[in-house]
Design an enzyme around this catalytic site. Structure first.
Site, short mmCIF file in Angstrom:
data_model
loop_
_atom_site.label_atom_id
_atom_site.label_comp_id
_atom_site.label_asym_id
_atom_site.label_seq_id
_atom_site.Cartn_x
_atom_site.Cartn_y
_atom_site.Cartn_z
N LYS A 191 0.83 -1.21 0.00
CA LYS A 191 0.00 0.00 0.00
C LYS A 191 0.87 1.26 0.00
O LYS A 191 0.64 2.20 -0.77
CB LYS A 191 -0.92 -0.02 1.23
CG LYS A 191 -1.71 1.26 1.46
CD LYS A 191 -2.75 1.48 0.40
CE LYS A 191 -3.32 2.89 0.48
NZ LYS A 191 -4.23 3.18 -0.60
N CYS A 243 -3.78 10.65 1.00
CA CYS A 243 -3.03 9.40 0.75
C CYS A 243 -1.63 9.68 0.21
O CYS A 243 -0.64 9.45 0.89
CB CYS A 243 -3.81 8.52 -0.22
SG CYS A 243 -5.25 7.75 0.54
N1 LIG Z 1 -10.37 7.74 1.90
C1 LIG Z 1 -9.61 7.11 1.03
O1 LIG Z 1 -9.71 7.37 -0.18
C2 LIG Z 1 -8.63 6.06 1.48
C3 LIG Z 1 -8.08 5.21 0.49
C4 LIG Z 1 -7.22 4.21 0.90
C5 LIG Z 1 -6.90 4.07 2.25
N2 LIG Z 1 -7.44 4.90 3.18
C6 LIG Z 1 -7.07 4.69 4.58
O2 LIG Z 1 -8.19 4.14 5.26
C7 LIG Z 1 -8.19 4.58 6.63
C8 LIG Z 1 -9.51 5.26 6.93
O3 LIG Z 1 -9.60 6.39 6.08
P1 LIG Z 1 -10.97 7.16 5.84
O4 LIG Z 1 -10.75 8.04 4.66
O5 LIG Z 1 -12.10 6.19 5.84
O6 LIG Z 1 -11.05 8.04 7.17
P2 LIG Z 1 -12.31 8.87 7.70
O7 LIG Z 1 -11.76 9.93 8.56
O8 LIG Z 1 -13.22 9.20 6.58
O9 LIG Z 1 -13.09 7.79 8.59
C9 LIG Z 1 -12.59 7.22 9.74
C10 LIG Z 1 -13.73 7.03 10.73
O10 LIG Z 1 -13.22 6.36 11.87
C11 LIG Z 1 -13.87 6.90 13.01
N3 LIG Z 1 -13.08 6.54 14.20
C12 LIG Z 1 -11.95 7.12 14.69
N4 LIG Z 1 -11.53 6.45 15.78
C13 LIG Z 1 -12.39 5.42 15.97
C14 LIG Z 1 -12.47 4.39 16.93
N5 LIG Z 1 -11.56 4.25 17.90
N6 LIG Z 1 -13.51 3.53 16.85
C15 LIG Z 1 -14.45 3.65 15.89
N7 LIG Z 1 -14.42 4.62 14.95
C16 LIG Z 1 -13.38 5.49 14.98
C17 LIG Z 1 -13.97 8.36 12.72
O11 LIG Z 1 -14.97 8.98 13.51
C18 LIG Z 1 -14.32 8.34 11.22
O12 LIG Z 1 -15.72 8.33 11.01
C19 LIG Z 1 -6.97 5.50 6.77
O13 LIG Z 1 -5.88 4.76 7.23
C20 LIG Z 1 -6.73 5.96 5.34
O14 LIG Z 1 -5.39 6.33 5.13
C21 LIG Z 1 -8.31 5.88 2.82
#
Ligand SMILES: NC(=O)c1ccc[n+]([C@@H]2O[C@H](COP(=O)([O-])OP(=O)(O)OC[C@H]3O[C@@H](n4cnc5c(N)ncnc54)[C@H](O)[C@@H]3O)[C@@H](O)[C@H]2O)c1
Length: 426
Positions: free
Chosen positions: A214, A268
């Site tokens: 990743k 990212c």
């Molecule tokens: N958004 C993208 O396009 C993308 C793509 C690939 C990878 N990622 C990775 O995926 C992961 C999540 O990213 P995202 O964009 O979904 O983030 P986001 O901020 O949209 O969502 C994360 C969610 O997790 C919740 N959260 C935080 N702590 C928590 C806990 N202890 N228990 C339960 N819920 C909790 C937050 O309230 C939030 O709603 C990250 O590591 C990111 O780098 C994101």
């Protein structure tokens, strides 16, 4: 024999977790989504989505209406837990794993022998193994793969997400997946989970390799963009048209240079390479330099604007686009916001900011002297300098006549066809 899942929990219902939860629910499996954000939990339970993503609202509404998706503030027992919480950078560019730690503490009390835990959050190499150690400390009554190997009570794997905002619902199903187990049995069990909704191929490996895959994907993109951005600065100094140089270089059968821009944004590509740099700073020199080149590009754009503004007594500068990429409303880590902020704070001129995908200026820019938010037509009417920062489709309709007698700084090469016919003061 293949054991189907009847109940899956997704921890973190953001851009990644919510589409994943709703897609699994659409396959007839009971899904419990968990989020610490009460507003998100409440909206999801009403069948709504707390961010913009095409087709996701329909999927969530259907999952909630059929009773297959429920959102909660705390985990309850399930057969598998998918962790999709944020992994941002700290102020000194180190991975902040505190959200994963909190998620681990919340699922530990409800874990049962036979459960699978999959980490999806983008993470530094070794995070999945550390997650196993943390769970083992919290649940000494259960055995974990880092100690018990193939005989462990709990299976643990890492499966990174590659979906593109704007195409998430489709790509979640269609994309290939990399599944890294702490043991081969862990990977095989996670494969069974992903096969319930993924049509793409699933490739099984170890957890560290999957974590690095990743990070590698985004570091690769970052390094290639840095090459294009550095080339644009070289061309600027040498007085050569970078777009033409790239176009002609790419006529070579083995050359494929990307397009330069005002910098690299989003959550990212601008973030993940730092996880590699943090792990092995002494060898990740190219990756580190690429980050520096891309982070430096907004300053170079500002320097160019400053140079041109000096010829006006009270320069008016239209900045077109604030989001981190075209046709989205996402301003996270956006170089365009950075550039506008710098022009305003340095008082280079009056700034007219245009962003057709949002209603008003974001908190980082709102309420500042010398900055106004307006539509593209009004901004171009008033501007001495027009800076194209984002290649939104909405800016395609700008005509050559609207750019006439203005200094035009096109950071994306988006208006090349128009600039050829515009008489520009230099
Ligand atoms: N958004 C993208 O396009 C993308 C793509 C690939 C990878 N990622 C990775 O995926 C992961 C999540 O990213 P995202 O964009 O979904 O983030 P986001 O901020 O949209 O969502 C994360 C969610 O997790 C919740 N959260 C935080 N702590 C928590 C806990 N202890 N228990 C339960 N819920 C909790 C937050 O309230 C939030 O709603 C990250 O590591 C990111 O780098 C994101």
């Amino acid at each position: 024999m293949r054991h189907q899942f009847s109940k899956i929990s997704v921890i973190g219902l953001g851009y990644i977790g919510l589409p994943t939860a709703a897609t699994i629910a659409s396959r007839g499996i009971e899904v419990v989504g968990v989020d610490v954000n009460d507003r998100a939990v409440s909206l999801i339970n009403q069948g709504h989505v707390h961010f913009i993503e095409p087709d996701l609202d329909m999927l969530v509404r259907a999952a909630v209406t059929t009773g297959r998706l429920r959102a909660l503030a705390k985990p309850e027992p399930a057969e598998a837990f998918i962790v999709a919480v944020p992994t941002p950078l700290t102020a000194d560019k180190r991975p902040d794993l505190s959200y994963i730690d909190a998620a681990v503490r919340s699922i530990a009390p409800v874990l049962e022998a036979g459960n699978l835990v999959v980490l999806e959050s983008t993470s530094p190499v070794g995070t999945t193994a550390q997650l196993a150690k943390s769970l083992a400390e919290l649940r000494p009554d259960l055995s974990f793969p880092h100690e018990a190997g193939e005989r462990s009570d709990i299976r643990i794997a890492y499966c990174p997400e590659r979906i593109l905002p704007g195409r998430m619902v489709l790509e979640l199903v269609e994309n290939d997946r990399i599944i890294g187990g702490l043991t081969a049995t862990c990977a095989a069990r996670a494969n069974e989970l992903y096969k319930t909704f993924v049509k793409g191929s699933c490739f099984l490996t170890d957890a560290s390799s999957a974590e690095l895959v990743k990070l590698t994907e985004n570091a690769y993109r970052d390094v290639n963009i840095a090459f294009a951005n550095e080339l644009s600065m070289i061309c600027d100094r040498l007085g050569v048209d970078v777009w033409r140089v790239i176009e002609l270089s790419n006529r070579h059968p083995r050359v494929n240079i990307l397009q330069p821009g005002p910098g690299v944004g989003g959550h990212c590509i601008a973030v993940d390479p730092w996880f590699i740099v943090d792990s092995v700073p002494e060898v990740a020199r190219l990756i580190r330099t690429a980050r520096d080149v891309n982070d430096g590009k907004p300053h170079q754009v500002v320097a160019k604007i400053r140079r041109h503004a000096e010829r006006f007594k009270d320069p008016v500068i239209a900045c077109l686009g604030l989001s981190y990429k075209a046709n989205v409303d996402d301003l996270r880590e956006s170089p365009a916001v950075d550039i506008v902020g710098q022009i305003v704070s340095e008082r280079i001129g009056k700034v007219l900011a245009v962003e057709p995908h949002i209603e008003s200026l974001p908190p980082a820019l709102a309420g500042q002297d010398g900055l106004e938010f307006m539509d593209v037509r009004a901004a171009l009417e008033k501007a001495d300098i027009a800076v194209l920062l984002v290649d939104h489709n909405a800016f395609r309709s700008v005509e050559a006549a609207q750019l006439l007698n203005k200094i035009v700084i096109d950071t994306r090469g988006f208006w090349r066809d128009r600039l050829a016919v515009v008489e520009r003061p230099n």
